[in-house]
Design an enzyme around this catalytic site. Structure first.
Site, mmCIF file in Angstrom:
data_model
loop_
_atom_site.group_PDB
_atom_site.id
_atom_site.type_symbol
_atom_site.label_atom_id
_atom_site.label_comp_id
_atom_site.label_asym_id
_atom_site.label_seq_id
_atom_site.Cartn_x
_atom_site.Cartn_y
_atom_site.Cartn_z
ATOM 1 N N ALA B 19 0.667 -1.193 0.173
ATOM 2 C CA ALA B 19 0.046 0.103 0.138
ATOM 3 C C ALA B 19 0.870 1.302 0.088
ATOM 4 C CB ALA B 19 -0.856 0.012 1.078
ATOM 5 N N LYS B 30 -4.819 15.365 11.399
ATOM 6 C CA LYS B 30 -3.687 14.804 10.689
ATOM 7 C C LYS B 30 -3.879 13.319 10.751
ATOM 8 C CE LYS B 30 1.206 14.993 10.536
ATOM 9 N NZ LYS B 30 2.477 15.447 11.295
ATOM 10 N N ASP B 130 1.927 -9.841 10.388
ATOM 11 C CA ASP B 130 3.176 -9.245 10.025
ATOM 12 C C ASP B 130 4.121 -8.705 11.007
ATOM 13 O OD1 ASP B 130 5.085 -8.483 8.094
ATOM 14 O OD2 ASP B 130 3.825 -6.764 7.094
#
Lengths: 342, 222
Positions: B19, B30, B130
């Protein structure tokens, strides 16, 4: 210890490869020229590689392949500076046969023996033949599937299969489908040909775990479809390839993004596959990296890669005394120091 | 907002493998926009399957991780057709960078926290999928925030938990080879403290089994 006989350009290393079904002998000059790369492949009458039968094949053909290599290179045994051999990883009986030939030659000629890691050799021959300097390498063959890159003295493994190798996955599927291995035409090539005729994607497991992947479930599912499903063999070969190659490509891309290197190298027997090449090429492009693939004759197991890696090791003072030259069946690539890099 | 080009001042933070991450100002917050871009190398059908699956599952897992007591970024918006997730921007330092500049005791402290968080996930039936030090951020308050659940799953099995930890071990070996063993010990220390010795030992037994299954590994030698 014996002396170096000639200047660098006139120095030669003979390399012996016998880790699996191929028995190969290559001769490399110290300046990186491959003068010979001869081999003979053991073809099982049925099933996969039988280690004992493959070792018998190697012992029977060693003499012939050695003569061919020396003739091809046009040199005499006395012109050799060192003898390199594939010390592992691989099948025990096969490795031992090659090691025996190497030890015999080294002691008879009284020149040094250099034990070479088979996986490192696949990477080094790829770099030599493509000019890649510091690539992320996908090494995919019948026995190995790993993504490596150089970092602080060693090739580190950034991703690998958690179970079977990519080539093994394709080979077993091919045998289940009744395809036969012929001299010069590996089973993987037969799958590739059939896949070109398919185009309908059959849903199969896609298993990427972090940087690693698992292919055994994919093989089981594809085999089940083969025996019980109603899809054509062409579509299944296509789907198997698309799933398996997408998985290894994703893992390679992860390593590329992680290491931020600027080259991608494809090596090992499965490097011959055009579809896999094209996938990695796309990935390299997207990361502005240069893609290279090892030439076909150096993709499968070969003696030249052992000879060349033997040169690199020997030039950095690495030799293997005969009395500690036993083969190392599980010698991982990240256990090997590669002082010739930087 | 449906696509990235409609967000004012979106700046590419990292082009990852899977990605692209953008930093943007979104309704005066933000944010990080994670966009799973189409991958040309794989067939369109497979690519769409993979991207939409991960876009749907990642926010779900991140939400559940919070329930389990593991800090993750807040999710503000998910757009499945565009394979896009808008989430909170986490201030802090990547654990990958932090470890390399840390003292031995600081490393121990961080790795114990990581181990505790992994145990909380596993106890809750969550697999990160992961676990690398790039996917963990230490905030100025000292919290360790886990990100990138794209390869995660809900799974209570020992096998999945074993693989999860095995992957972290491998990530430590390749990224922090100078002190990976020490880091792993600290992680396991934190992991055991949360799960208890008995349950943790079962997972460690599984890791050994997983390693023996691998190709050409010394562990295979019995």
């Amino acid at each position: 210890m014996s002396k170096i006989r000639k200047s660098e350009s006139g120095s030669y290393c003979l390399g012996i490869e016998s880790s699996a079904d191929d028995f190969g002998i290559g001769i490399a000059s110290f300046n990186g020229e491959i003068l010979a790369n001869q081999s003979d492949c053991y073809i099982p009458t049925e099933g996969g590689i039988h280690p004992r039968e493959a070792a018998r094949h190697h012992a029977e053909t060693a003499d012939k392949v050695l003569r061919q290599a020396l003739n091809k290179a046009g040199i005499k045994p006395s012109d050799l500076t060192c003898i390199a051999f594939s010390q592992g990883p691989g099948l025990g009986p096969c490795l031992r046969t090659g090691a025996t030939v190497a030890r015999a030659l080294a002691s008879y000629l009284q020149i040094p023996l250099v034990g070479v890691n088979h996986s490192v050799a696949h990477i080094e021959i790829g770099k030599l033949k493509t000019g890649a300097k510091d690539p992320v390498t996908l090494y995919a063959s019948g026995g190995n599937t790993m993504v490596t890159a150089y970092e602080s003295g060693r090739y580190r493994v950034f991703g690998e299969t958690l179970d079977i190798a990519l080539g093994n996955c394709l080979d077993v599927f091919a045998r289940e489908a009744g395809l036969k291995h012929k001299q010069g035409v590996p089973l993987g090539a037969a799958v590739e040909q059939l896949a070109a005729g398919g185009g309908r994607l059959v849903s199969l497991p896609y298993v990427v775990k972090g940087m690693d992947l698992s292919l055994s479930g994919l093989l089981t599912a594809a085999t089940a479809q083969l025996h019980g499903g109603n899809c054509s063999l062409e579509d299944l070969c296509y789907s198997l390839q698309e799933h398996a190659f997408s998985m290894v490509s994703e893992v390679t891309e992860r390593a590329l993004a992680h290491t931020e290197k600027k080259e991608v190298l494809l090596t090992g027997g499965v490097a011959a596959n055009k579809r896999l090449q094209s996938m990695l090429n796309v990935i390299a492009e997207e990361h502005a990296a240069k893609f290279s693939v090892v030439p076909l004759q150096y993709a499968t197991d070969n003696g030249a890669m052992i000879a060349w890696t033997g040169v690199l090791a020997f030039q950095h003072g690495l030799t293997t005394p005969i009395d500690t030259s036993y083969v190392r069946l599980r010698w991982r690539v990240d256990k090997v120091d590669v002082p010739w890099i930087r | 907002m449906d696509t990235i080009d409609k967000v004012d001042g979106a700046v590419l933070l990292k082009k990852g493998a899977e990605a692209s991450l953008f930093i943007a100002d979104w309704h005066r917050r933000k944010v990080v926009i994670k966009m799973r871009v189409p991958k040309r190398y794989r067939p369109k059908e497979l690519d769409e399957q993979i991207r939409s699956y991960r876009t749907v599952h990642e926010p779900q897992l991140m939400h559940e991780a919070k329930t389990a007591g593991v800090p993750t970024p807040l999710i503000y918006m998910v757009n499945v057709p565009e394979s896009l997730i808008v989430m909170e921007y986490v201030e802090g330092q990547q654990v990958k960078q932090l470890l390399n500049g840390a003292s031995k005791s600081e490393r121990h402290e961080v790795c114990v926290k990581i181990g505790e968080s992994i145990a909380k996930l596993h106890r809750h039936g969550l697999i990160h999928g992961d676990l690398t030090t790039s996917n963990m951020i230490q905030t100025p308050q000292g919290k360790i925030v886990f990100v990138d659940f794209g390869l995660g799953e809900k799974n209570m099995e020992l096998e999945a938990q074993g693989v999860d930890l095995h992957l972290l071990k491998r990530a430590l070996q390749s990224t922090h080879y100078q002190f990976w063993e020490e880091c792993l010990q600290s992680v396991l220390c934190g992991y055991t403290s949360v799960l208890g010795a008995l349950a943790a030992e079962k997972v460690y037994g599984k890791i050994r089994e997983i390693e023996r299954r691998g190709r050409y590994v010394e562990e295979r030698k019995q």
